[in-house]
Motif scaffolding. Sequence first.
Motif, mmCIF file in Angstrom:
data_model
loop_
_atom_site.group_PDB
_atom_site.id
_atom_site.type_symbol
_atom_site.label_atom_id
_atom_site.label_comp_id
_atom_site.label_asym_id
_atom_site.label_seq_id
_atom_site.Cartn_x
_atom_site.Cartn_y
_atom_site.Cartn_z
ATOM 1 N N MET A 1 0.839 -1.196 0.000
ATOM 2 C CA MET A 1 0.000 0.000 0.000
ATOM 3 C C MET A 1 0.872 1.245 0.000
ATOM 4 S SD MET A 1 -2.609 1.047 2.925
ATOM 5 C CE MET A 1 -4.159 1.440 2.199
ATOM 6 N N ASN A 2 0.423 2.207 -0.716
ATOM 7 C CA ASN A 2 1.171 3.448 -0.760
ATOM 8 C C ASN A 2 0.858 4.279 0.478
ATOM 9 O OD1 ASN A 2 2.487 5.791 -1.411
ATOM 10 N ND2 ASN A 2 0.852 6.520 -2.764
ATOM 11 N N THR A 3 1.790 4.354 1.381
ATOM 12 C CA THR A 3 1.556 5.156 2.584
ATOM 13 C C THR A 3 2.414 6.411 2.560
ATOM 14 O OG1 THR A 3 3.154 3.758 3.692
ATOM 15 C CG2 THR A 3 0.839 3.294 4.075
ATOM 16 N N PRO B 1 3.401 10.115 2.247
ATOM 17 C CA PRO B 1 2.608 11.287 2.622
ATOM 18 C C PRO B 1 1.905 11.875 1.403
ATOM 19 C CG PRO B 1 4.933 11.522 3.291
ATOM 20 C CD PRO B 1 4.824 10.261 2.527
ATOM 21 N N GLU B 2 0.640 12.211 1.586
ATOM 22 C CA GLU B 2 -0.085 12.776 0.455
ATOM 23 C C GLU B 2 0.087 14.279 0.447
ATOM 24 O OE1 GLU B 2 -4.023 11.228 0.821
ATOM 25 O OE2 GLU B 2 -3.110 9.258 1.076
ATOM 26 N N GLU C 1 -1.716 16.247 -1.426
ATOM 27 C CA GLU C 1 -2.868 16.914 -2.029
ATOM 28 C C GLU C 1 -3.799 17.503 -0.984
ATOM 29 O OE1 GLU C 1 -4.754 14.459 -4.833
ATOM 30 O OE2 GLU C 1 -2.905 14.065 -5.897
ATOM 31 N N VAL D 1 -7.565 -5.181 16.424
ATOM 32 C CA VAL D 1 -6.817 -5.441 15.187
ATOM 33 C C VAL D 1 -5.614 -6.365 15.428
ATOM 34 C CG1 VAL D 1 -5.580 -4.415 13.256
ATOM 35 C CG2 VAL D 1 -7.646 -3.336 14.092
ATOM 36 N N ILE E 1 -4.847 -9.832 13.520
ATOM 37 C CA ILE E 1 -3.573 -10.115 12.848
ATOM 38 C C ILE E 1 -3.008 -11.451 13.345
ATOM 39 C CG2 ILE E 1 -1.152 -9.365 12.650
ATOM 40 C CD1 ILE E 1 -2.191 -6.473 12.650
#
Lengths: 387, 151
Positions: B1-3, B5-6, B8, B59, B63
């Motif tokens: 997954m692309n984590t 930093p965004e 936008e 969670v 896991i």
Amino acid sequence: VTNDSALTPATLHRRFTSSVHDERTAAVLGIALGVTFTVCFATGLWSHIQQHPQSWYIARPRPAGLYRVTQGVHVATGLASIPLLLAKLWTVYPKLFAWPPFTSAAMLLERLALIPLVGGALFMLFTGLANINLWYPWPFNFPAAHYSAAWITIGALVIHVGAKLTTTRRTLRRAPPASCALDRSTSAPSSDRRVFLGTVFGGAAAVTLFTVGQTVAPLRKLALLAPRRPDAGPQGFPVNRTAQGAGVVAAAQSPDYRLVVTGKVARELHLTPDDLLAMPQHEATLPISCVEGWSASRRWTGVPVRDLVARAGGREGAAVRVESLQRRRAYRTSMLTRHETADRDTLLALAVDGAPLHLDHGYPARLIGPNRPGVLQTKWVTRLVVR
Amino acid sequence: MNTAPEREHGIGFWLGFVIGGGIIAFGIHSVLQHSAATKPRSMLIWIVGADVIHDAILVPLVILIGVLLVRFVREQWRTPLRAGLLLSALVCFIGWIPWRGYGRDTVPDNPTVQPLDYTTAILTSLAVVWLSIALWMLVRIVRARRRARAQ
């Protein structure tokens, strides 16, 4: 698990390698939750307005089954949101460990807003689930807390949508990853993702199927996980507060019982149950629709409230306060707006399905009106105060 | 997954932030205005507590189950088993309150609350879930065999 040998804050999130932790799954679940939470919020707000009279809105009695539908939808979408929310949180869980935690003030604000969003959403669904079971393992008042937390959660959701709109749109516009085309028999990542989403939506459907029978009568036999059955109870439908619980067993059966019609009237009336039965009776098939999401349609017989107001010489189209024999309690009284009083189906019911009311259903007389929450269908009515 | 930093945070974010922030402020005002009913401190504990219990207990537990599944279950059975476990957890979560009779115990005079035998109800729901899973596994096996024969 990847080959990152050292487990540091910067590499931790990369340890989550399952294909369900991806933007696409998050986007699909996010949209589904956006829909269910919006529906839940709107129907919840509607229910709040029904129960707490506002100066700018006067409750109307038609369509008669409206509240039954909106509250049924409220509870059903809330229940269906449980698997959707947990799946969504599972999908984005690695983001919790994103490193560095933020790179700009905007990102810090966005991430801080996740606390009321996630905590609020879990709070809303858990308190709602407990409430339909009449279980209150907390010190706060359920309606007040559920209502206020709804605003906080929806506010945080608006922030989240603003932050994610571009990402979501971009993710969904992109074609699914090429791996989706792989053979279904292999456990390819995309297959896992499809199965995951299928299971989650299947779970939401299963929860609905196993509970919605508490309000959709034909499905009642399937309501295995619902805390109520619309056909279980005295005279074939449920009770929220019993006569014993309300402390009215003696008063409701006392020969001294009178229905008093008072307030702005020409002559105050003091009527015995026999006096009421001697008046022209009107029949109406109306649902009793509980805020906890169950409902049951029944054939009620009694005296229209407007006939009682007229007999007392009250003004036509007056609002009426309905009072119960109950002492204290939040729902001891309820208000009928002028529109509701004017409706012929707003009854002081004496019988249901042709038999006198059971004590737990409000004997000797209860209010039943179209399009009203169950808590406002006051039982063991002893006073009508014409305004 | 692309984590990663965004970056936008454009006009959409700030617009959402102002509107959403206003709605949150209204919610907090509502909590404080009716503090006798809402008990702000306990609400805060419940909301943040829900966050913490989910992230730090629920969670990690899931896991752990996932890790055990990968270790002890053959690959071909993992996907249906995961689906079955997920649905079973859901049924148990929803059914847990009436099964324990929470709520019913506060209104002993009202048998219309949780009127069913919830042990039977939950077992029936679980049976439906696992029958569906078994059917699905069967379909997978038959399909795989057919494919093997065709080759």
